[in-house]
Design a protein around this motif. Structure first.
Motif, PDB file in Angstrom:
ATOM      1  N   UNK A 600      81.938 -23.160  51.216  1.00 24.55           N
ATOM      2  CA  UNK A 600      82.096 -23.909  52.466  1.00 24.55           C
ATOM      3  C   UNK A 600      82.550 -22.981  53.593  1.00 24.55           C
ATOM      4  N   UNK A 601      83.454 -22.050  53.255  1.00 23.75           N
ATOM      5  CA  UNK A 601      83.915 -21.084  54.259  1.00 23.75           C
ATOM      6  C   UNK A 601      82.783 -20.173  54.709  1.00 23.75           C
ATOM      7  N   UNK A 602      81.962 -19.710  53.765  1.00 17.78           N
ATOM      8  CA  UNK A 602      80.836 -18.846  54.126  1.00 17.78           C
ATOM      9  C   UNK A 602      79.829 -19.591  55.002  1.00 17.78           C
ATOM     10  N   UNK A 603      79.625 -20.865  54.702  1.00 15.28           N
ATOM     11  CA  UNK A 603      78.698 -21.664  55.516  1.00 15.28           C
ATOM     12  C   UNK A 603      79.226 -21.822  56.934  1.00 15.28           C
ATOM     13  N   UNK A 604      80.525 -22.089  57.042  1.00 18.22           N
ATOM     14  CA  UNK A 604      81.100 -22.246  58.382  1.00 18.22           C
ATOM     15  C   UNK A 604      81.067 -20.929  59.167  1.00 18.22           C
ATOM     16  N   UNK A 605      81.312 -19.798  58.478  1.00 18.24           N
ATOM     17  CA  UNK A 605      81.218 -18.507  59.156  1.00 18.24           C
ATOM     18  C   UNK A 605      79.800 -18.224  59.633  1.00 18.24           C
ATOM     19  N   UNK A 606      78.849 -18.614  58.827  1.00 13.59           N
ATOM     20  CA  UNK A 606      77.447 -18.421  59.238  1.00 13.59           C
ATOM     21  C   UNK A 606      77.145 -19.221  60.501  1.00 13.59           C
ATOM     22  N   UNK A 607      77.680 -20.455  60.574  1.00 11.74           N
ATOM     23  CA  UNK A 607      77.492 -21.265  61.793  1.00 11.74           C
ATOM     24  C   UNK A 607      78.193 -20.631  62.987  1.00 11.74           C
ATOM     25  N   UNK A 634      82.468 -25.498  64.196  1.00  7.01           N
ATOM     26  CA  UNK A 634      82.279 -24.430  63.200  1.00  7.01           C
ATOM     27  C   UNK A 634      83.603 -23.723  62.911  1.00  7.01           C
ATOM     28  N   UNK A 635      84.357 -23.435  63.942  1.00  5.77           N
ATOM     29  CA  UNK A 635      85.619 -22.716  63.724  1.00  5.77           C
ATOM     30  C   UNK A 635      86.678 -23.605  63.083  1.00  5.77           C
ATOM     31  N   UNK A 640      90.015 -24.717  58.706  1.00  3.36           N
ATOM     32  CA  UNK A 640      90.523 -25.746  57.790  1.00  3.36           C
ATOM     33  C   UNK A 640      90.236 -25.370  56.342  1.00  3.36           C
ATOM     34  N   UNK A 641      89.091 -24.748  56.068  1.00  3.22           N
ATOM     35  CA  UNK A 641      88.792 -24.274  54.712  1.00  3.22           C
ATOM     36  C   UNK A 641      89.806 -23.220  54.285  1.00  3.22           C
TER      37      UNK A 641
END
Length: 828
Positions: A600-607, A634-635, A640-641
Motif C-alpha cells: 500500500x505504501x509503494x502504491x501511494x508513493x507511485x501516485x 496520495x501523501x 498514514x501507511x
C-alpha cells in the motif's frame, strides 16, 4: 629666441605641440623637458612678435631713442611648460645677482601670451599679484574678464562672451532654435558652453543636448556622442572646442556616415586646416564659423622669408625651425636618421621662397594679427608712460613713473588707456575688463576645385557700444550642405517617444521622452503615449503593441523535461520494488514488515511521483483541480501507511512482554486497513469541501513581470490549501514522534529506525518548501512544489525500502527468521 634692448617684452607661443618629460631616477639632476612636433603656425606667431618689435625700433615716432628687445619661449601647449616660462620671464633666468637693492627695470615689462585660456588663467593668477602686464592674443575664456582675479590681464581677442552672442545672432538670423551643443573638457569649452546655454535661453531657444568631448579620446565616449548626434532631431550642431578635441569625433562621424547636419564652428577650429580635406567635404561642407578678425601686416611676408639661422646663431629655436622646414640636420658629425631615412645636412642657405607652409602663408592672418596688435599695445603704453610730464603725472602727488626703476603696475595704468589704429585700419583699445573691441568674421566652408574644402568670408559680426551686436551677412555667397536652409527646431519625435514641451520656452522646444513599458506611440507628433491592451505589450521600439509572452512550466523546456524524467523514474523505482517484494513475498523480511502495508505504501508513493505530471503543462481547469487533490490524497495515504506501520512495530514489541500480550488484538489486518482508510477519508473530505467552496482555477498573473503573462493555478481558498498541507504535516509529525520513541527497540531489524530517518527527510523537505514557495516567482513556484514532492517521495522510498532490497538481493543469507530475530548469533 631673444634679443637685447632697453626694455624687454616676453612672449609665450605654441611652437611645438607636445612636451616630453624625462624619467626621474632621483640619482642625478633631472634633465629638462623637451618638446616635439614642430608647429609652423605657432612659429609664425613668434616671428610676428619679432617683426613687430623690429618695426617699432625703426619707427622714429614711437618710443624714440628706446630699443625694445624680446625673450620668446615655447610653451609646447603644456600648462607646466607655459608656467615655467612665465616665471623665467617675470623673475629672470640668472642663477645669482649682485644688485641687492633690486633696482632697475624688471626682467620684462610685459608679456604677450599665452595662446590658451587654461595657462593664461594660471599665469595671470600668479603674475597678477605683482601686476605684471599680460596681453594674450588667443585666450578667450570669459572668466579672464574678472578684474578682481586677473587685474593685469588684457587681450586683443574678444572674450567668449562676445563670441557666444555673435553665434546666437547667427542662429537667430536663420531661425535655428533647436541645436545640439558639443564642447571641450577645458576652461575654454566649459565656460563657453555655459554662456551659450544662458544666451539661448534668454532668447527662448533650446539646446537639444549638451555633451562634453573627452580629452582622452575614449572610443566608447566618441561612439556614444555620435550615436546621440544621429538619433537627435536637432540638425544644427554648435561646437566650442580646440581642433585636437574635435578631430576624433569627426573621424567617427565620417565612419558612421552622419550627413545632413549644419555645423557651427567656434573660432578655435573655424580656420583649422585639418578638416579641409576631401574626406570631410560631404560632412562639413557648408559649415558656418566664427573667426577672429583677419588683418594684413605690411612687410611681414618678406620678413618671414628673409630668416636664416646665421642671422642669430644663439637662438636655438631658429635652428629647430630650419631643421623641420627642410628635413635636414645641423649635426655634421653623424647625420641623424628619421625613421628609415637619413637626414641630409643643413647648410643654412636653403631657400624659404620655395616652401609652402602655414609659416609662409600670410593670406589670412588672424592669430598673428592679434600678436601684432598686442606688441603695439604694450609699445604704445610704454610710449605714453615715457611722455609723462613731471608734475602732471597720474600717480600720487601728480608724479610720473620712474623710468630707471619702472614698476609693472605703472605700465598697466597706461595700457588700460591705450587707443591707436593699426596700418590695416583697425582700432585697438581695451574696455574696463581688459577685453578688446568685439568684431568677428563669419566664415563658410565651401567646395574647392580640387574637391577639398575652402574657407570664404561671408559676413561680419560687430559689437557696437550703442547698437549692440550687429550681423552683416551675404547669404547669396553661402554654400549649404544640408536638407533645408531655414531649419526651425524639429516638430516631430521618433516612434516610441512623446513630445514634452519645456516649461516657459517656445512650443517647438521640447524633449522627446521615451514611452514607458507597456505604452506605444505610432505618430511623430504624439503628446501622450497609448497604453497597450491587457494581453499586449509594447515592442522594443515602443511603436506597436505585440502579444505578451506566455510563461508556464512546459514539457518542452529543459526544466520541465528534467522534472518529468525524475517523476517517471521514481514511479519506475516504485514498480521495481513492488516486483521484488511480490517475488519474495514469502521470505521472512517481507512478511516481517507487514507486506500488505508495504504494498500500500509503494502504491501511494507511485501516485505521489505520478501526480507531478499534473503540475507540468499549461494550466487547465481540470488539471488545477486534480493536481492538489491527487497530491494531498496520495501523501496522506503514504504517511498514514507509515503511521500504521510504526504503530504495528510498537505493538509487536509490547506483545512480546508479559504485560502487553493483548496489544496485538488492536492491530490486526482489519484494524490496519480501517485506520488507513479513515485517515485518508478525512483528507478526501477536506479536498471535497475545498473544491466545492473555492476551487483552484487557471489564472493569468501579471504581477511578477508586466511584459509576460504567467499562467498558474490560483489556489482559490488559502484556508483549504493550508488545511490540506497541515493535515499531511500533522500525520507526518505523529509518525516521526512515534518512530523516534521506538528507534531503540531491541530487534535486530528494527523498522522504526528507518521510519524515523525517512520522516526526518520528509519533514525537513516540507519545512524548507514553505519559504521557497512563497519567494519564487511564476513558474518557478510550481517547480519548487514539484521538487518538494519528488525529494520527499525519493526520501521515503530510499529510507524505508532500500535496506530491505539490499538484503533480499545481495545478502539472501540474512533473509531468515533467525537472522531477523537475532538468534543466529546466540546459537554460535
Amino acid at each position: 629666441m631673444y634679443k637685447d634692448g632697453d626694455f624687454i617684452l616676453g612672449g609665450l607661443f605654441h611652437v611645438h605641440f607636445f612636451t616630453v618629460f624625462p624619467d626621474l631616477s632621483f640619482r642625478m639632476e633631472p634633465e629638462r623637458p623637451y618638446c616635439e612636433k614642430f608647429n609652423m603656425e605657432g612659429f609664425q606667431h613668434a616671428q610676428t612678435m619679432a617683426f613687430a618689435i623690429d618695426e617699432i625700433n625703426k619707427n622714429p615716432s614711437l618710443l624714440p631713442n628706446i630699443t625694445l628687445g624680446y625673450h620668446l619661449y615655447d610653451n609646447c601647449v603644456m600648462l607646466a611648460m607655459a608656467f615655467r616660462a612665465a616665471m623665467f620671464l617675470s623673475s629672470g633666468t640668472e642663477e645669482s645677482f649682485h644688485d641687492l637693492n633690486c633696482t632697475g627695470p624688471p626682467p620684462v615689462v610685459g608679456i604677450v601670451g599665452d595662446a590658451s585660456s587654461t595657462p593664461s588663467i594660471a599665469i595671470s593668477s600668479v603674475l597678477g599679484l605683482f601686476r605684471v602686464p599680460i596681453v594674450s592674443h588667443y585666450a578667450t575664456c570669459s572668466c579672464l574678464s574678472d578684474r578682481k582675479k586677473y587685474p593685469s590681464f588684457f587681450r586683443t581677442i574678444p572674450s567668449d562672451a562676445f563670441q557666444v552672442r555673435a553665434m546666437v545672432q547667427i542662429l537667430r538670423h536663420f531661425e535655428w532654435t533647436w541645436v545640439g551643443l558639443l564642447y571641450s573638457d577645458d576652461d575654454y569649452g566649459i565656460y563657453a558652453a555655459q554662456l551659450f546655454q544662458q544666451e539661448m535661453q534668454l532668447f527662448g531657444h533650446c539646446v537639444a543636448f549638451s555633451e562634453l568631448l573627452p580629452n582622452d579620446h575614449n572610443p566608447r565616449d566618441i561612439q556614444r556622442i555620435t550615436g546621440l548626434i544621429q538619433a537627435s532631431t536637432a540638425r544644427v550642431m554648435v561646437v566650442f572646442a580646440l581642433s585636437s578635441y574635435l578631430l576624433p569625433l569627426m573621424d567617427e562621424v565620417v565612419l558612421q556616415n552622419i550627413t545632413g547636419r549644419q555645423w557651427i564652428a567656434s573660432e578655435a577650429w573655424a580656420t583649422s586646416l585639418e578638416y579641409h580635406t576631401p574626406r570631410f567635404l560631404s560632412f562639413l561642407g557648408g559649415t558656418l564659423g566664427i573667426a577672429i578678425r583677419r588683418g594684413e601686416i605690411q612687410g611681414l611676408h618678406d620678413f618671414l622669408l628673409h630668416l636664416y639661422p646665421s642671422n642669430d646663431p644663439r637662438n636655438n629655436m631658429l635652428r629647430i625651425f630650419w631643421e623641420n622646414m627642410f628635413g635636414c640636420s645641423f649635426e655634421t658629425g653623424d647625420r641623424k636618421s628619421d625613421g628609415e631615412h637619413l637626414k641630409k645636412v643643413c647648410t643654412g642657405k636653403e631657400d624659404l621662397n620655395k616652401t609652402h607652409t602655414t609659416y609662409t602663408d600670410v593670406s589670412g592672418l588672424r592669430a598673428s594679427y592679434n600678436v601684432y596688435k598686442a606688441v603695439y599695445a604694450l609699445a604704445h603704453a610704454l610710449h605714453d608712460l615715457m611722455q609723462c610730464e613731471e608734475g602732471r603725472g597720474p600717480f600720487s602727488g601728480n608724479k610720473c613713473a620712474d623710468v630707471i626703476n619702472l614698476k609693472p603696475w605703472q605700465l598697466i595704468h597706461y595700457l588700460q588707456k591705450v587707443n591707436f589704429t593699426t596700418g590695416f585700419g583697425d582700432n585697438v583699445s581695451f574696455d574696463k575688463n581688459g577685453d578688446a573691441l568685439a568684431i568677428y568674421d563669419v566664415l563658410n566652408w565651401q567646395p574647392s576645385s580640387d574637391g577639398s574644402i575652402a574657407v570664404h568670408n561671408v559676413g561680419v559680426v560687430n559689437e557696437g557700444v550703442a547698437t549692440g551686436m550687429v550681423l552683416t551677412l551675404n547669404e547669396d555667397a553661402i554654400y549649404w550642405n544640408f536638407e533645408t536652409k531655414k531649419s526651425v527646431c524639429s516638430e516631430s519625435c521618433p516612434p516610441g517617444t512623446r513630445r514634452a514641451r519645456r516649461k516657459g520656452l517656445p512650443v517647438c522646444c521640447f524633449d522627446c521622452l521615451p514611452c514607458r513599458d507597456g505604452e506605444i506611440s505610432n505618430t511623430t507628433d504624439a503628446i501622450e503615449c497609448t497604453v497597450c491592451p491587457e494581453d499586449f505589450w509594447s515592442s522594443t521600439d515602443k511603436d506597436q503593441c505585440v502579444p505578451k509572452e506566455v510563461e508556464f512550466l512546459s514539457y518542452e523546456e529543459p526544466l520541465g523535461i528534467s522534472l518529468t524524467s525524475a517523476s517517471l523514474l521514481g514511479a519506475c523505482f516504485c514498480a521495481l520494488v513492488m516486483v521484488i517484494f511480490a517475488f519474495h513475498r514469502n521470505t521472512p523480511i517481507v512478511r516481517a514488515n507487514n507486506s500488505e502495508l508495504s504494498f500500500l505504501l509503494l502504491l501511494s508513493l507511485k501516485l505521489c511521483f505520478l501526480c507531478v505530471l499534473l503540475f507540468i503543462g499549461r494550466p487547465e481547469l481540470w488539471t488545477c483541480q486534480l493536481r492538489h487533490v491527487v497530491f494531498g490524497i496520495s501523501f496522506v495515504l503514504c504517511v498514514s501507511s507509515i503511521l500504521v506501520k510504526t504503530m504495528v512495530v510498537i505493538a509487536v514489541f509490547k506483545s512480546s512482554r508479559p504485560e502487553g500480550k493483548g496489544a496485538m488484538k488492536w492491530f490486526g489486518a482489519a484494524q490496519q486497513r480501517c485506520t488507513v482508510l479513515v485517515l485518508t477519508a478525512l483528507q478526501v473530505v477536506i479536498c471535497a469541501v475545498w473544491l466545492s467552496t473555492a476551487s483552484p482555477t487557471p489564472h493569468k498573473n501579471n504581477q511578477y513581470t508586466r511584459s509576460k503573462i504567467v499562467y498558474e493555478c490560483a489556489i482559490g481558498s488559502v484556508a483549504g490549501f493550508s488545511m490540506l498541507l497541515g493535515y499531511i504535516g500533522l500525520l507526518a509529525a505523529i509518525s516521526f514522534l512515534l518512530a523516534f520513541l521506538a528507534r531503540n527497540l531491541p530487534d535486530n531489524f528494527n523498522e522504526a529506525k528507518f521510519i524515523t530517518f525517512s520522516m526526518l527527510i520528509f519533514c525537513a523537505v516540507w519545512i524548507a518548501f514553505v519559504p521557497a514557495y512563497v519567494s519564487s516567482p511564476g513558474k518557478y513556484a510550481v517547480a519548487v512544489e514539484i521538487f518538494a514532492i519528488l525529494a520527499s517521495s525519493f526520501g521515503l522510498l530510499v529510507a524505508i525500502f532500500a535496506p530491505k532490497c539490499y538484503i533480499i538481493l545481495l545478502h539472501p543469507e540474512r533473509n531468515t527468521k533467525n537472522a531477523i530475530m537475532g538468534r543466529e548469533t546466540q546459537k554460535k
